[in-house]
Write a protein that holds these residues in place. Sequence first.
Motif, PDB file in Angstrom:
ATOM      1  N   ASN A  26       5.997  -6.983 -11.349  1.00 47.76           N
ATOM      2  CA  ASN A  26       4.600  -6.631 -11.561  1.00 47.76           C
ATOM      3  C   ASN A  26       4.212  -5.446 -10.667  1.00 47.76           C
ATOM      4  OD1 ASN A  26       1.886  -7.175 -12.665  1.00 47.76           O
ATOM      5  ND2 ASN A  26       1.396  -7.677 -10.531  1.00 47.76           N
ATOM      6  N   PRO A  27       3.676  -4.371 -11.245  1.00 50.71           N
ATOM      7  CA  PRO A  27       3.456  -3.131 -10.487  1.00 50.71           C
ATOM      8  C   PRO A  27       2.637  -3.289  -9.210  1.00 50.71           C
ATOM      9  CG  PRO A  27       3.225  -2.711 -12.827  1.00 50.71           C
ATOM     10  CD  PRO A  27       3.378  -4.196 -12.688  1.00 50.71           C
ATOM     11  N   GLU A  28       1.501  -3.967  -9.260  1.00 50.59           N
ATOM     12  CA  GLU A  28       0.669  -4.068  -8.062  1.00 50.59           C
ATOM     13  C   GLU A  28       1.295  -4.970  -6.993  1.00 50.59           C
ATOM     14  OE1 GLU A  28      -3.785  -2.891  -9.607  1.00 50.59           O
ATOM     15  OE2 GLU A  28      -3.363  -5.011  -9.282  1.00 50.59           O
ATOM     16  N   ASP A  29       2.210  -5.854  -7.405  1.00 54.25           N
ATOM     17  CA  ASP A  29       2.930  -6.648  -6.413  1.00 54.25           C
ATOM     18  C   ASP A  29       3.885  -5.776  -5.605  1.00 54.25           C
ATOM     19  OD1 ASP A  29       1.581  -8.854  -7.323  1.00 54.25           O
ATOM     20  OD2 ASP A  29       3.203  -9.533  -8.629  1.00 54.25           O
ATOM     21  N   LEU A  30       4.366  -4.696  -6.223  1.00 54.49           N
ATOM     22  CA  LEU A  30       5.184  -3.736  -5.468  1.00 54.49           C
ATOM     23  C   LEU A  30       4.339  -3.015  -4.424  1.00 54.49           C
ATOM     24  CD1 LEU A  30       7.474  -2.174  -8.239  1.00 54.49           C
ATOM     25  CD2 LEU A  30       8.244  -3.398  -6.188  1.00 54.49           C
ATOM     26  N   ASN A  31       3.090  -2.693  -4.769  1.00 50.23           N
ATOM     27  CA  ASN A  31       2.180  -2.105  -3.783  1.00 50.23           C
ATOM     28  C   ASN A  31       1.958  -3.070  -2.621  1.00 50.23           C
ATOM     29  OD1 ASN A  31       0.769  -1.028  -6.691  1.00 50.23           O
ATOM     30  ND2 ASN A  31       1.231   0.523  -5.162  1.00 50.23           N
ATOM     31  N   ALA A  32       1.823  -4.360  -2.959  1.00 52.44           N
ATOM     32  CA  ALA A  32       1.629  -5.377  -1.927  1.00 52.44           C
ATOM     33  C   ALA A  32       2.863  -5.493  -1.035  1.00 52.44           C
ATOM     34  CB  ALA A  32       1.315  -6.723  -2.580  1.00 52.44           C
ATOM     35  N   LEU A  33       4.038  -5.428  -1.642  1.00 52.04           N
ATOM     36  CA  LEU A  33       5.285  -5.498  -0.873  1.00 52.04           C
ATOM     37  C   LEU A  33       5.368  -4.356   0.133  1.00 52.04           C
ATOM     38  CD1 LEU A  33       8.106  -6.645  -0.289  1.00 52.04           C
ATOM     39  CD2 LEU A  33       8.961  -5.321  -2.247  1.00 52.04           C
ATOM     40  N   GLU A  34       4.964  -3.173  -0.274  1.00 48.15           N
ATOM     41  CA  GLU A  34       5.007  -2.030   0.634  1.00 48.15           C
ATOM     42  C   GLU A  34       4.098  -2.256   1.844  1.00 48.15           C
ATOM     43  OE1 GLU A  34       5.734   1.504   2.562  1.00 48.15           O
ATOM     44  OE2 GLU A  34       6.889   0.484   0.997  1.00 48.15           O
ATOM     45  N   GLN A  35       2.902  -2.810   1.623  1.00 47.19           N
ATOM     46  CA  GLN A  35       2.008  -3.088   2.749  1.00 47.19           C
ATOM     47  C   GLN A  35       2.632  -4.101   3.705  1.00 47.19           C
ATOM     48  OE1 GLN A  35      -0.962  -1.420   3.407  1.00 47.19           O
ATOM     49  NE2 GLN A  35      -0.151  -0.148   1.752  1.00 47.19           N
ATOM     50  N   ALA A  36       3.315  -5.103   3.140  1.00 48.67           N
ATOM     51  CA  ALA A  36       3.989  -6.104   3.973  1.00 48.67           C
ATOM     52  C   ALA A  36       5.116  -5.470   4.786  1.00 48.67           C
ATOM     53  CB  ALA A  36       4.533  -7.225   3.096  1.00 48.67           C
ATOM     54  N   LEU A  37       5.882  -4.603   4.151  1.00 48.33           N
ATOM     55  CA  LEU A  37       6.995  -3.956   4.845  1.00 48.33           C
ATOM     56  C   LEU A  37       6.508  -3.008   5.937  1.00 48.33           C
ATOM     57  CD1 LEU A  37       9.353  -3.242   1.809  1.00 48.33           C
ATOM     58  CD2 LEU A  37       9.566  -5.065   3.521  1.00 48.33           C
ATOM     59  N   ARG A  38       5.359  -2.386   5.723  1.00 48.68           N
ATOM     60  CA  ARG A  38       4.789  -1.525   6.763  1.00 48.68           C
ATOM     61  C   ARG A  38       4.373  -2.359   7.977  1.00 48.68           C
ATOM     62  NH1 ARG A  38       1.251   3.411   4.037  1.00 48.68           N
ATOM     63  NH2 ARG A  38       2.924   4.188   2.684  1.00 48.68           N
ATOM     64  N   LEU A  39       3.826  -3.545   7.724  1.00 46.64           N
ATOM     65  CA  LEU A  39       3.481  -4.440   8.832  1.00 46.64           C
ATOM     66  C   LEU A  39       4.740  -4.863   9.583  1.00 46.64           C
ATOM     67  CD1 LEU A  39       0.745  -6.760   7.259  1.00 46.64           C
ATOM     68  CD2 LEU A  39       0.429  -5.098   9.114  1.00 46.64           C
ATOM     69  N   LYS A  40       5.799  -5.139   8.829  1.00 42.25           N
ATOM     70  CA  LYS A  40       7.071  -5.507   9.454  1.00 42.25           C
ATOM     71  C   LYS A  40       7.593  -4.373  10.329  1.00 42.25           C
ATOM     72  CE  LYS A  40      11.863  -6.721   8.333  1.00 42.25           C
ATOM     73  NZ  LYS A  40      12.861  -6.928   7.249  1.00 42.25           N
ATOM     74  N   ASP A  41       7.483  -3.135   9.843  1.00 44.18           N
ATOM     75  CA  ASP A  41       7.933  -1.980  10.621  1.00 44.18           C
ATOM     76  C   ASP A  41       7.118  -1.832  11.909  1.00 44.18           C
ATOM     77  OD1 ASP A  41       9.745  -1.436   8.607  1.00 44.18           O
ATOM     78  OD2 ASP A  41       8.492   0.099   7.653  1.00 44.18           O
ATOM     79  N   ALA A  42       5.817  -2.116  11.816  1.00 49.30           N
ATOM     80  CA  ALA A  42       4.917  -1.915  12.950  1.00 49.30           C
ATOM     81  C   ALA A  42       4.982  -3.061  13.959  1.00 49.30           C
ATOM     82  CB  ALA A  42       3.476  -1.736  12.459  1.00 49.30           C
ATOM     83  N   HIS A  43       5.492  -4.205  13.530  1.00 47.17           N
ATOM     84  CA  HIS A  43       5.538  -5.382  14.401  1.00 47.17           C
ATOM     85  C   HIS A  43       6.965  -5.936  14.424  1.00 47.17           C
ATOM     86  CE1 HIS A  43       1.106  -5.677  14.752  1.00 47.17           C
ATOM     87  NE2 HIS A  43       1.114  -5.175  13.527  1.00 47.17           N
TER      88      HIS A  43
END
Length: 290
Positions: free
Chosen positions: A39-56
């Motif tokens: 699902n396209p917007e779930d990919l957008n959500a995944l990116e936000q999660a991965l950015r949090l992982k990178d930052a923390h």
Amino acid sequence: MSLNIIVLAKQVPDTRNVGKDAMKEDGTINRAVLPAIFNPEDLNALEQALRLKDAHPGSKVTLLTMGLPRAAEIIREAIYRGADGGILLTDRALGGADTLATSYSLAQAVKKFGNCDIIIGGRQAIDGDTAQVGPQISEKLGIPQVTYAEEILGIEDGKITVKRRLEHGVETVKAPLPCVITVNGSAAECRPRNAKRLMKYKYAAAPSELAKLDEVAQARVAANPELNIQEWSAAFVEADPQQIGLAGSPTKVKSIENVVFTAKDSRRLDNDDAQIEDLIKELITNHTIG
């Protein structure tokens, strides 16, 4: 501060390839005959999660999806892009669920998962366009929600700051953790697959998929625990049978009608209210509008 993040995602039918067999007689989607995509917007959500992982550093991202066994495909896709693992909630009893039953089932899975700081999902799925599941999960878990998120700006003192993209502008809000966030398609696109992760996890499989693999692949999965995709049933998450699947879905499809638009000759109207009213009625009747 390390975070435990769940990303809600769905494998959906590719709506660009919907044919006459797309729906069953009971009004549910015939997923077996339709190409399936992340699902396209779930990919957008995944990116936000991965950015949090990178930052923390030390954070963990787990993808949670409910669907047929083949939905394990999007868990692998998420792992290729940086997720740490995934859970496939699959059970015949879950079939035919509307948003109410789906949100209940996923909320039960989140409870079973245990300690979780943030639940992130796409705003809506392209096979339903309701945008209801995320907020319903929030209500069932009794935690705050932030919808229409475009960017997660940061986390400080146990609160997350989110930029929301609304119809008439942008607003920035804060919410205490844990919380549910749903992400717009206007958010940053998801990063591409990582080649090293693709090679490492391409044999990752859920239990229902193992029988389809050859002996070498089965042995590889058995020898490497990180290649095991968790597979949960309705009973495992302690779901009430009356609140899942068709039994727990008050939404019923009365009928389905294929609407085919065809080009016709132009029509000229006089500056007459009666003619305009008749045209509008005609367009509503043939489903061109309304």
